[in-house]
Design an enzyme around this catalytic site. Structure first.
Site, PDB file in Angstrom:
ATOM      1  NE  ARG A 169      -3.269  -2.115   3.211  1.00 33.71           N
ATOM      2  CZ  ARG A 169      -3.567  -2.394   4.485  1.00 33.71           C
ATOM      3  NH1 ARG A 169      -3.206  -1.560   5.456  1.00 33.71           N
ATOM      4  NH2 ARG A 169      -4.212  -3.500   4.783  1.00 33.71           N
ATOM      5  CG  HIS A 185      -0.162  -3.890   4.363  1.00 26.82           C
ATOM      6  ND1 HIS A 185      -0.352  -4.971   3.526  1.00 26.82           N
ATOM      7  CD2 HIS A 185      -0.797  -4.205   5.526  1.00 26.82           C
ATOM      8  CE1 HIS A 185      -1.083  -5.892   4.137  1.00 26.82           C
ATOM      9  NE2 HIS A 185      -1.366  -5.454   5.354  1.00 26.82           N
ATOM     10  CG  ASP A 192      -3.694  -8.175   4.838  1.00 27.92           C
ATOM     11  OD1 ASP A 192      -2.856  -8.422   5.735  1.00 27.92           O
ATOM     12  OD2 ASP A 192      -4.193  -7.054   4.674  1.00 27.92           O
ATOM     13  CE1 TYR A 220      -2.166  -7.555  17.962  1.00 25.56           C
ATOM     14  CE2 TYR A 220      -2.894  -6.880  15.770  1.00 25.56           C
ATOM     15  CZ  TYR A 220      -2.150  -6.639  16.919  1.00 25.56           C
ATOM     16  OH  TYR A 220      -1.400  -5.491  17.021  1.00 25.56           O
ATOM     17  CG  HIS A 223      -5.302  -8.809  12.076  1.00 26.03           C
ATOM     18  ND1 HIS A 223      -5.254  -7.606  12.748  1.00 26.03           N
ATOM     19  CD2 HIS A 223      -4.435  -8.695  11.032  1.00 26.03           C
ATOM     20  CE1 HIS A 223      -4.378  -6.812  12.154  1.00 26.03           C
ATOM     21  NE2 HIS A 223      -3.874  -7.446  11.115  1.00 26.03           N
ATOM     22  CG  ASP A 225     -11.602  -9.581   8.226  1.00 22.03           C
ATOM     23  OD1 ASP A 225     -10.458  -9.387   8.719  1.00 22.03           O
ATOM     24  OD2 ASP A 225     -12.246  -8.677   7.645  1.00 22.03           O
ATOM     25  CG  HIS A 226      -6.900 -10.133   7.333  1.00 20.22           C
ATOM     26  ND1 HIS A 226      -7.705  -9.273   8.057  1.00 20.22           N
ATOM     27  CD2 HIS A 226      -5.637  -9.630   7.415  1.00 20.22           C
ATOM     28  CE1 HIS A 226      -6.969  -8.282   8.555  1.00 20.22           C
ATOM     29  NE2 HIS A 226      -5.718  -8.495   8.182  1.00 20.22           N
ATOM     30  CG  HIS A 228      -0.590  -8.686   8.691  1.00 20.45           C
ATOM     31  ND1 HIS A 228      -0.602  -7.638   7.789  1.00 20.45           N
ATOM     32  CD2 HIS A 228       0.571  -8.570   9.395  1.00 20.45           C
ATOM     33  CE1 HIS A 228       0.503  -6.921   7.949  1.00 20.45           C
ATOM     34  NE2 HIS A 228       1.235  -7.469   8.904  1.00 20.45           N
TER      35      HIS A 228
END
Length: 244
Positions: A169, A185, A192, A220, A223, A225-226, A228
């Site tokens: 990003r 990122h 991710d 955490y 997080h 839903d993914h 990292h």
């Protein structure tokens, strides 16, 4: 007449010898569209060819380890090469020769990315990798290392696809999604991951073996839903719902 025939035959044989090219050494694999190694590499070797090897075996440092990409073939690199060789059923002596390079050529595309991952997957922000906390070239180079770590992780999980939801990003892209100001990122080395067929916890647990110093997952904050995974100077793993 006989002497003239012998002279002609000798001349023909001499010409054939001049046109003959000796086969390459068994330790030097055929040229590759991405990168070609031209010598066997073992402990004590150094140079850019060692660093290129380290990038591709960066996912084999052992649990909790991170392989230095310093161009110096030391014990850590030997151990990573050995694990890579074991993973693919090669002679596991920690020396990178023709067999090891042939497998690496098989695993990489002409842009040096591993066959199962691409630059496009790791950059949903812009087309030129600019605007982050490092140069565009460095961000892209960092992403390449992450992809090779993911390739190792994918193979360890039965070669099932790993879902990538995003990576690099720029500052603007990071702000737009509410990312942390110091997010990895912004350096291009964070990825991710979606649950895919493995599930978040299996991904988070497996990542511990493949050179990711930062692992954040279910339990955490932010997080659930993914998963990292990223590089950082010190280890920070937190996925409480997965026992990490």
């Amino acid at each position: 007449m006989k002497s003239r025939l012998v002279a002609v035959l000798l001349a023909l044989l001499a010409g054939a010898a001049l046109s003959f090219t000796a086969p390459a050494s068994a330790d030097v694999a055929a040229a590759d569209g991405c990168y070609t190694w031209n010598r066997t590499l073992g402990e004590g070797a150094s140079g850019e060819d060692v660093r290129q090897l380290q990038i591709r075996v960066a996912g084999y440092p052992g649990e909790g380890g991170v392989l230095a990409l310093d161009g110096q073939f030391g014990p850590g690199t030997k151990a990573a090469v050995t694990r890579f060789q074991q993973a693919y059923g090669l002679g596991a002596d920690g020396v990178a020769g023709a067999q090891t390079f042939a497998k690496l050529y098989e695993l990489q595309d002409d842009d040096c990315t591993p066959v199962n991952f691409s630059y496009g997957e790791l950059n949903n922000c812009n087309s030129d990798w600019s605007g982050g906390n490092v140069s565009a070239a460095q961000a892209k180079a960092n992403a390449l290392v992450s992809m090779w770590k993911l390739q190792a992780m994918r193979h360890a999980m039965g070669d099932r696809p790993i879902v990538v939801n995003g990576g690099f990003r720029s500052v603007a892209c990071n702000n737009a999604v509410g990312g942390a100001p110091a997010s990895r990122h912004l350096y291009g080395d964070a990825v991710d991951l979606g649950a895919g067929s493995q599930g978040f916890c299996a991904l988070a647990r497996q990542a511990r073996h493949h050179g990711f110093a930062e692992i954040l997952g279910p339990g955490y904050e932010g997080h659930d839903d993914h998963v990292h995974v990223a590089h950082r100077s010190g280890q920070f793993w937190s996925a409480p719902s997965c026992g990490i």
